[in-house]
Each structure stands twice: as structure tokens, then as C-alpha cells.
Design an enzyme around this catalytic site. Structure first.
Site, PDB file in Angstrom:
ATOM      1  N   ASP A   8       0.872  -1.086  -0.048  1.00  0.00           N
ATOM      2  CA  ASP A   8      -0.226  -0.095  -0.050  1.00  0.00           C
ATOM      3  C   ASP A   8       0.888   1.373  -0.114  1.00  0.00           C
ATOM      4  O   ASP A   8       2.016   1.088   0.202  1.00  0.00           O
ATOM      5  CB  ASP A   8      -0.859  -0.083   1.166  1.00  0.00           C
ATOM      6  CG  ASP A   8      -0.482  -0.529   2.597  1.00  0.00           C
ATOM      7  OD1 ASP A   8       0.920  -0.404   2.523  1.00  0.00           O
ATOM      8  OD2 ASP A   8      -0.900  -1.159   3.257  1.00  0.00           O
ATOM      9  N   ASN A  39      -7.624  -3.108  14.464  1.00  0.00           N
ATOM     10  CA  ASN A  39      -8.747  -3.365  13.836  1.00  0.00           C
ATOM     11  C   ASN A  39      -9.102  -4.433  13.101  1.00  0.00           C
ATOM     12  O   ASN A  39     -10.113  -4.989  12.463  1.00  0.00           O
ATOM     13  CB  ASN A  39      -9.821  -2.121  13.301  1.00  0.00           C
ATOM     14  CG  ASN A  39      -8.865  -1.677  12.056  1.00  0.00           C
ATOM     15  OD1 ASN A  39      -8.140  -2.376  11.477  1.00  0.00           O
ATOM     16  ND2 ASN A  39      -9.393  -0.614  11.514  1.00  0.00           N
ATOM     17  N   HIS A  75      -7.269  -5.137  10.248  1.00  0.00           N
ATOM     18  CA  HIS A  75      -6.896  -4.731   8.877  1.00  0.00           C
ATOM     19  C   HIS A  75      -5.673  -5.561   8.320  1.00  0.00           C
ATOM     20  O   HIS A  75      -4.726  -5.736   9.085  1.00  0.00           O
ATOM     21  CB  HIS A  75      -6.929  -3.319   8.508  1.00  0.00           C
ATOM     22  CG  HIS A  75      -5.872  -2.525   8.969  1.00  0.00           C
ATOM     23  ND1 HIS A  75      -5.848  -1.206   9.224  1.00  0.00           N
ATOM     24  CD2 HIS A  75      -4.522  -2.794   9.004  1.00  0.00           C
ATOM     25  CE1 HIS A  75      -4.743  -0.532   9.467  1.00  0.00           C
ATOM     26  NE2 HIS A  75      -4.007  -1.544   9.543  1.00  0.00           N
ATOM     27  N   GLU A  82      -9.547  -2.142   5.572  1.00  0.00           N
ATOM     28  CA  GLU A  82     -10.292  -1.902   6.518  1.00  0.00           C
ATOM     29  C   GLU A  82     -11.640  -2.885   6.937  1.00  0.00           C
ATOM     30  O   GLU A  82     -11.917  -3.232   5.896  1.00  0.00           O
ATOM     31  CB  GLU A  82     -10.937  -0.221   6.706  1.00  0.00           C
ATOM     32  CG  GLU A  82      -9.467   0.630   6.925  1.00  0.00           C
ATOM     33  CD  GLU A  82      -8.994   0.712   7.950  1.00  0.00           C
ATOM     34  OE1 GLU A  82      -8.726  -0.378   8.653  1.00  0.00           O
ATOM     35  OE2 GLU A  82      -8.434   1.915   8.176  1.00  0.00           O
TER      36      GLU A  82
HETATM   37  C1  F6R Z   1       1.410  -1.455   6.047  1.00  0.00           C
HETATM   38  C2  F6R Z   1       0.160  -2.018   6.317  1.00  0.00           C
HETATM   39  C3  F6R Z   1      -0.604  -2.077   7.404  1.00  0.00           C
HETATM   40  C4  F6R Z   1       0.224  -2.695   8.615  1.00  0.00           C
HETATM   41  C5  F6R Z   1      -0.540  -2.562  10.084  1.00  0.00           C
HETATM   42  C6  F6R Z   1       0.232  -2.832  11.393  1.00  0.00           C
HETATM   43  O1  F6R Z   1       2.004  -1.634   4.745  1.00  0.00           O
HETATM   44  O2  F6R Z   1      -0.405  -2.494   5.266  1.00  0.00           O
HETATM   45  O3  F6R Z   1      -1.680  -3.251   7.426  1.00  0.00           O
HETATM   46  O4  F6R Z   1       0.830  -3.772   8.476  1.00  0.00           O
HETATM   47  O5  F6R Z   1      -1.297  -1.133  10.131  1.00  0.00           O
HETATM   48  O6  F6R Z   1       1.437  -1.810  11.612  1.00  0.00           O
HETATM   49  P1  F6R Z   1       2.628  -1.698  12.633  1.00  0.00           P
HETATM   50  O7  F6R Z   1       3.398  -2.918  11.937  1.00  0.00           O
HETATM   51  O8  F6R Z   1       3.132  -0.282  12.566  1.00  0.00           O
HETATM   52  O9  F6R Z   1       1.616  -2.226  13.774  1.00  0.00           O
END
Ligand code: F6R
Length: 246
Positions: free
Chosen positions: A68, A136, A138, A143
Site C-alpha cells: 500500500d 482493527n 486490517h 479496513e
Molecule cells: C503496512 C500495512 C498495515 C500494517 C498494519 C500494522 O503496509 O499494510 O496493514 O501492517 O497497520 O502496522 P504496524 O506494524 O506498524 O503495527
């Protein structure tokens, strides 16, 4: 199918995650890696850099696809995912930047950009996709409520996600409101998934992913129907699982 590995600390998690990537790269020096940003994979990327520097592994034939990118952030912005990948991995290995794919968050036409990205992705078969998980549930920036059939698309970020990521920006108002993300169906095509999570903040999402109903309300629950998912978590993230980590 889930393989759940519970580790004591971040270093042990990084070592175990690297073993998964190493196995893929040992077999296939031109592997296609799906990559994530965020805090969870940083230790893994350090291990990949160390392996390149000390063991001389070459990434020149490796192809990467990031999950992303934020919308309306210049790719050279300090918080863009392009910058993140350069600062945490690409600048320190011999990867060919022509083999690197990250959605263009500054595209003029997002409909064209999401189609372009999905098209490019469909020319390859991701050997292993690295994932974190949102508090959450995701994955990527899919989301809760995102259809399981979704392909690459522009997603509106939930307030909880913007709050989780506000620590990287001067204020919550500076956190982008949208991102381009691989869809859930795009992620599910990977041959193998490597999901990393730590801290008690992720415990609920981890338990819901593993034991909850398979529902679009918890995007990560879709992984229950993937044939090969390695989950590497610390004890705090595993705290709502049974004592044996399951
Ligand atoms: C990042 C992504 C997100 C993160 C998730 C966890 O490219 O797609 O889904 O993997 O928000 O983030 P951290 O690792 O910072 O807790």
C-alpha cells in the site's frame, strides 16, 4: 492453514521471520516478495540487510510488491511508504529499483492507478507476502467491511487507523485520509503469507483472526482459508490465545 510461532521478543521474531524469507530466497533467487511497511517488519528487514552484507545474498533478481501507499503524499515525503522502504531496506541491498512496485499515491487518476497496479501484480505470483495487522484486524489497508473479493483499490482510512499512525506525523490532521492498497483477493493469491504482530495492542485482532468467524468485519479472518500462513507473534500479542499459542 496457520502455523503459529510465539516468540519472547522482537529479535527472536525477526530471526524466525527471516528464516521464512531465507527459505524462499534460497530456493528462488528471483522470488517475488510482497512487502509491508509499519513497525512489525522492521526487524525482518534488518536481518535481510545483514544477510546481504555478511552472507552476500543478492537481491538483484528479486521482484517486490508493496501492499500500500498513502494517497496525496509525495513519494519523497518522509512518511511515504516509498521512503519507508528505501530507508528500511532498499537503500541497503542491491535490489534493482526497476523491480520494485509500490502504488503511486500521487497519481493523477486513481482509477487508472489501481488498475495499473493490479495488472502489474497479476503478471507475477507472489512467493511470500509479508503482512502486519491493524488493531482493527486490517491487512494492507483493507479496513473492516472491505469485500473479500476486493482487488487493488483506494481505501478511506478509519479513524482508529489514522490514530494508530499519527505517531509518525506532526499531528493527526497531517495523517492521510486515504491509501491505495492491494485488495484482499490480491493478497490471498500469494503462495505463502508471513504475518507479524507484537504487543498486547494486537492481541484482540490476533485472536479474532485465528478463532473468530470468517467475516469482512475482521479482514484478517480471511486468512483462515489460505493454505499457508505463518504467524509470528510475541507473547503479548498471543495473550488471548490458549497457553499453547493456539
Ligand atoms: C503496512 C500495512 C498495515 C500494517 C498494519 C500494522 O503496509 O499494510 O496493514 O501492517 O497497520 O502496522 P504496524 O506494524 O506498524 O503495527
Amino acid at each position: 492453514m496457520f502455523t503459529i510461532i510465539v516468540k519472547e521478543n522482537k529479535q527472536d521474531m525477526a530471526n524466525a521471520a527471516f528464516e521464512v524469507i531465507k527459505e524462499v530466497l534460497d530456493q528462488k533467487p528471483n522470488a517475488v516478495l510482497g512487502l509491508a511497511t509499519g513497525s512489525s517488519p522492521i526487524g525482518l528487514y534488518k536481518k535481510m540487510i545483514e544477510d546481504h552484507k555478511t552472507a552476500g545474498r543478492s537481491y538483484k533478481d528479486v521482484v517486490t510488491f508493496n501492499l500500500d501507499e498513502y494517497v496525496h503524499l509525495d513519494r519523497n515525503h518522509s512518511q511515504s511508504y516509498y521512503t519507508f522502504m528505501k530507508e528500511h531496506l532498499f537503500d541497503f541491498i542491491d535490489i534493482d529499483l526497476n523491480n520494485v512496485h509500490i502504488p503511486n499515491g500521487n497519481a493523477e487518476d486513481f482509477e487508472v492507478e489501481v488498475e495499473r497496479y493490479e495488472d502489474e501484480l497479476s503478471k507475477f505470483h507472489v512467493d511470500v507476502q509479508v503482512l502486519g495487522i491493524g488493531s482493527n484486524g486490517h491487512i494492507g489497508f483493507n479496513e473492516p467491511g472491505t469485500p473479500f473479493a476486493s482487488t487493488t483499490h483506494k481505501e478511506s482510512l478509519k479513524e482508529s487507523t489514522r490514530n494508530d499512525n499519527a505517531r509518525f506525523f506532526a499531528s493527526i490532521d497531517d495523517v492521510p485520509t486515504h491509501a491505495i492498497t492491494m485488495g484482499i483477493a490480491s493478497i490471498m493469491k500469494a503462495k505463502k503469507i508471513l504475518l507479524l504482530a507484537s504487543t498486547s495492542y494486537k492481541a484482540k485482532a490476533i485472536a479474532a483472526m485465528i478463532h473468530g468467524p470468517v467475516t469482512e468485519n475482521c479482514p484478517a479472518s480471511v486468512l483462515q482459508s489460505h493454505p499457508d500462513v505463518v504467524i509470528i507473534i510475541d507473547k503479548a500479542a498471543a495473550s488471548l490465545l490458549a497457553d499453547d499459542g493456539h
